[in-house]
Design a protein around this motif. Structure first.
Motif, short mmCIF file in Angstrom:
data_model
loop_
_atom_site.label_atom_id
_atom_site.label_comp_id
_atom_site.label_asym_id
_atom_site.label_seq_id
_atom_site.Cartn_x
_atom_site.Cartn_y
_atom_site.Cartn_z
N ALA A 45 0.85 -1.19 0.00
CA ALA A 45 0.00 0.00 0.00
C ALA A 45 0.88 1.25 0.00
O ALA A 45 1.57 1.53 1.00
N PRO A 46 0.91 2.00 -1.13
CA PRO A 46 1.69 3.22 -1.15
C PRO A 46 1.23 4.19 -0.06
O PRO A 46 0.04 4.37 0.17
N GLY A 47 2.19 4.80 0.63
CA GLY A 47 1.89 5.74 1.70
C GLY A 47 1.74 5.07 3.06
O GLY A 47 1.74 5.74 4.07
N ASP A 49 3.06 1.38 3.67
CA ASP A 49 4.12 0.39 3.89
C ASP A 49 5.48 1.07 4.00
O ASP A 49 5.78 2.03 3.30
N THR A 50 6.31 0.52 4.88
CA THR A 50 7.68 1.01 5.07
C THR A 50 8.65 -0.02 4.48
O THR A 50 8.24 -1.07 3.99
N THR A 51 9.94 0.27 4.57
CA THR A 51 10.93 -0.67 4.06
C THR A 51 10.86 -2.00 4.81
O THR A 51 11.02 -3.06 4.21
N GLY A 52 10.58 -1.95 6.10
CA GLY A 52 10.46 -3.18 6.88
C GLY A 52 9.27 -4.02 6.47
O GLY A 52 9.38 -5.25 6.35
N SER A 53 8.12 -3.39 6.25
CA SER A 53 6.94 -4.15 5.85
C SER A 53 7.06 -4.67 4.42
O SER A 53 6.58 -5.76 4.11
N VAL A 54 7.73 -3.91 3.55
CA VAL A 54 7.97 -4.40 2.19
C VAL A 54 8.87 -5.61 2.23
O VAL A 54 8.64 -6.61 1.54
N ALA A 55 9.90 -5.57 3.07
CA ALA A 55 10.82 -6.70 3.19
C ALA A 55 10.10 -7.94 3.70
O ALA A 55 10.37 -9.06 3.24
N SER A 56 9.16 -7.78 4.62
CA SER A 56 8.44 -8.94 5.14
C SER A 56 7.37 -9.45 4.17
O SER A 56 7.07 -10.63 4.16
N ASP A 102 10.39 9.84 3.97
CA ASP A 102 9.99 9.29 5.26
C ASP A 102 10.13 7.78 5.32
O ASP A 102 9.83 7.16 6.35
N GLY A 103 10.54 7.15 4.22
CA GLY A 103 10.70 5.70 4.19
C GLY A 103 9.43 4.95 3.84
O GLY A 103 9.36 3.74 4.03
N LEU A 104 8.40 5.66 3.35
CA LEU A 104 7.14 5.02 2.97
C LEU A 104 7.12 4.78 1.45
O LEU A 104 7.72 5.52 0.68
N VAL A 105 6.42 3.73 1.04
CA VAL A 105 6.32 3.41 -0.38
C VAL A 105 5.61 4.55 -1.10
O VAL A 105 4.51 4.96 -0.72
N SER A 106 6.27 5.09 -2.14
CA SER A 106 5.65 6.17 -2.90
C SER A 106 5.15 5.71 -4.27
O SER A 106 4.33 6.38 -4.88
#
Length: 157
Positions: A45-47, A49-56, A102-106
């Protein structure tokens, strides 16, 4: 050997030759890298998810941004080699997951084989001067050099 034994031998040899010919027609398929499927990408989900959630959710990439870590690159390619022909890339997918400050999916970008371009690379070879010899000239070039001195002869002097 009887007539029946020769026919069986010939049939077996012909079958083995046919099998070998058909086996040579099957391409050798090699895959490299990893790119997540569309169903896995829909979980992002753009806005939110962070790098950690994308990795998981889809795993860490094989490549990330070079200067800034604002994008993750997932690269997959499928290469087929048929017999003595040159290898041919039949599928290539590049998934780019971009992150904001901010590290969020754009955003998520998808590229395929049709989006690629041929890039001519500079080989950076040093030219040598003199003449180039063919393979036969190299093989037969020293036949007339019978009187060459050896290292041992030079050491004795």
């Amino acid at each position: 050997m009887g007539r029946r034994g020769r026919i069986g031998y010939r049939t077996g040899a012909a079958g083995a030759a046919l099998f070998a010919a058909l086996a040579g027609c099957e391409p050798v398929v090699t895959t490299h890298g990893y790119a997540p499927t569309e169903t896995r990408l829909e979980e992002l989900a753009p806005g939110l998810d962070t790098t950690g959630s994308v990795a998981s959710k889809i795993g860490r990439p094989s490549t990330s941004g070079v200067i800034r870590d604002d994008a993750w690159y997932y690269v997959f390619s499928r290469v087929e080699t048929l017999g003595w022909n040159a290898p041919e890339v039949t599928d290539r997918r590049v998934i780019v997951v971009r992150f904001d400050e901010d590290g969020l999916v754009s955003g998520i970008d998808r590229y395929g084989l049709e989006d690629g371009r041929v890039v001519n690379l500079v080989t950076r070879t040093t030219p040598t001067f003199g003449r180039e010899l063919s393979a036969l000239q190299q093989i037969f070039g020293n036949l007339g050099n019978v009187g060459a001195t050896t290292v041992n002869e030079l050491a004795d002097e």
